[in-house]
Design a protein around this motif. Structure first.
Motif, PDB file in Angstrom:
ATOM      1  N   TYR A  86       0.859  -1.192   0.000  1.00  0.00           N
ATOM      2  CA  TYR A  86       0.000   0.000   0.000  1.00  0.00           C
ATOM      3  C   TYR A  86       0.890   1.235   0.000  1.00  0.00           C
ATOM      4  O   TYR A  86       1.867   1.307   0.745  1.00  0.00           O
ATOM      5  N   ASP A  88       0.975   5.670  -0.125  1.00  0.00           N
ATOM      6  CA  ASP A  88       0.274   6.955  -0.038  1.00  0.00           C
ATOM      7  C   ASP A  88       1.298   8.056   0.172  1.00  0.00           C
ATOM      8  O   ASP A  88       2.512   7.811   0.081  1.00  0.00           O
ATOM      9  N   TRP A 108      -9.763   0.147  -2.987  1.00  0.00           N
ATOM     10  CA  TRP A 108      -8.800   1.184  -3.360  1.00  0.00           C
ATOM     11  C   TRP A 108      -8.803   1.429  -4.864  1.00  0.00           C
ATOM     12  O   TRP A 108      -8.677   2.567  -5.322  1.00  0.00           O
ATOM     13  N   ASP A 121      -6.555  11.926  -1.499  1.00  0.00           N
ATOM     14  CA  ASP A 121      -6.560  10.494  -1.201  1.00  0.00           C
ATOM     15  C   ASP A 121      -7.495  10.257  -0.024  1.00  0.00           C
ATOM     16  O   ASP A 121      -7.158  10.538   1.129  1.00  0.00           O
ATOM     17  N   ARG A 123      -8.772   7.236   0.782  1.00  0.00           N
ATOM     18  CA  ARG A 123      -8.815   5.814   1.120  1.00  0.00           C
ATOM     19  C   ARG A 123      -8.669   5.556   2.616  1.00  0.00           C
ATOM     20  O   ARG A 123      -9.224   4.594   3.146  1.00  0.00           O
ATOM     21  N   ASP A 163       0.161  -1.517  -5.629  1.00  0.00           N
ATOM     22  CA  ASP A 163      -0.886  -0.512  -5.468  1.00  0.00           C
ATOM     23  C   ASP A 163      -1.197   0.180  -6.794  1.00  0.00           C
ATOM     24  O   ASP A 163      -0.686   1.259  -7.089  1.00  0.00           O
ATOM     25  N   TRP A 166      -2.772   3.867  -6.437  1.00  0.00           N
ATOM     26  CA  TRP A 166      -1.859   4.990  -6.182  1.00  0.00           C
ATOM     27  C   TRP A 166      -1.139   5.403  -7.462  1.00  0.00           C
ATOM     28  O   TRP A 166      -0.999   6.587  -7.744  1.00  0.00           O
TER      29      TRP A 166
END
Length: 257
Positions: A86, A88, A108, A121, A123, A163, A166
C-alpha cells in the motif's frame, strides 16, 4: 498438481531461468509482482513446478530435484505467502500475509477509477489496515529493503499485490509505481525487475529507490535494476529471461538446460 484445464499462465522462460540459477548454486530469491489479482493462479502453477508435479515443465528440474524443502541441498522455493504493498503520501506499507484491495464496499481501485477524479486520497488505508485488517506490516523504504534482504538471504519466494490505485491516481508516473528498493549493505547483491510496461529508456511502472528511499534516475535503473519484457519474444524464446539477465548484469549462465 492443482492445475485445471489446459491453460498455463506462466512463461516457460521463467522456469528455464530459475532452473539455470539453481544449477549455478547461487543464492537468490524471487518476488512475483502484479497490480492485478492473478497471484493465486501463479502460486498454483509455480508450486506445482517446485514440487515437480507440473504437467509440462517438471523436466526442467531433473538433476536438481524438487524445490520444496524435501532436499537439504535445495531451498524451498514454493510460494507460501502473498503480501500487499500500500502506498500513499506518507510512504509505503507492506502488508504481510494479506492479499487485499481495501474494504469490499469501497476498494482502493474503485477510488482511483472515480469520475470525476478525487482531488485527495480519501482511502484512509493506514487506519483500515490497523483497525480492520489488523495485519502485521513493514513500513518505509529502509525497512522494506531490509525485509527484501531477508527474503534473499533465506532464498524465499513470495508474491506481492502492488498498489495500482496509487499509480493510476498519480497519472501513472514511475515514482508512484511498483516499488523496487535497492538492497544495500556490505554484501554485493544484484536485483532485476522484469515488466512489460517498462519503457526502453524509463522505468515507468517501476519506482526504483536507493537505500535511503530516494528515486533513482532512469540511467541508473533501466537495464540495471529493471528491464522491459516483450511478451511475444518471452513466449517464443525459452532463454529470454536468461538473455535479459546477461544483458543487464553481465552474468553468464549455462543455457539449454
Amino acid at each position: 498438481a492443482g492445475l485445471k484445464g489446459s491453460t498455463l499462465v506462466m512463461f516457460p522462460a521463467v522456469f528455464h531461468l530459475v532452473a539455470a540459477l539453481q544449477r549455478s548454486k547461487r543464492t537468490f530469491g524471487l518476488l512475483f509482482r502484479s497490480f492485478g489479482a492473478d497471484h493465486e493462479s501463479i502460486r498454483k502453477e509455480w508450486n506445482s513446478f517446485c514440487t515437480m508435479k507440473h504437467p509440462v515443465y517438471s523436466r526442467m528440474l531433473q538433476g536438481i530435484g524438487p524445490m520444496d524443502g524435501s532436499l537439504a541441498s535445495v531451498p524451498d522455493r514454493r510460494i507460501h505467502k502473498m503480501h500487499t504493498l500500500y502506498r500513499d503520501a506518507k510512504g509505503d506499507v507492506l502488508i504481510l500475509d494479506s492479499f487485499t484491495n481495501g474494504p469490499a464496499e469501497s476498494s482502493w481501485d474503485a477510488w482511483a477509477k472515480k469520475k470525476p477524479r478525487e482531488q485527495t486520497d480519501t482511502r484512509n488505508g493506514r487506519e483500515w489496515i490497523k483497525t480492520v485488517l489488523k495485519a502485521e506490516t513493514v513500513e518505509g523504504c529502509p525497512k522494506i529493503a531490509q525485509w527484501m534482504r531477508e527474503q534473499l538471504q533465506n532464498q524465499r519466494t513470495a508474491a506481492i499485490k502492488d498498489d495500482w490505485a496509487w499509480w493510476t491516481w498519480n497519472n501513472e508516473q514511475s515514482n508512484y509505481g511498483k516499488l523496487l528498493t535497492v538492497i544495500g549493505g556490505k554484501d554485493e547483491t544484484k536485483q532485476l525487475f522484469f515488466d512489460d510496461n517498462i519503457d526502453y529508456a524509463e522505468a515507468r511502472i517501476v519506482d526504483c529507490r536507493d537505500a535511503n528511499g530516494l528515486p533513482l534516475a532512469p540511467e541508473d535503473s533501466v537495464n540495471k535494476l529493471c528491464t522491459k519484457v516483450n511478451p511475444v519474444e518471452a513466449l517464443l524464446d525459452n532463454e529470454y529471461f536468461l538473455r535479459k539477465l546477461q544483458l543487464c548484469h553481465g552474468d553468464h549462465l549455462e543455457m539449454g538446460g
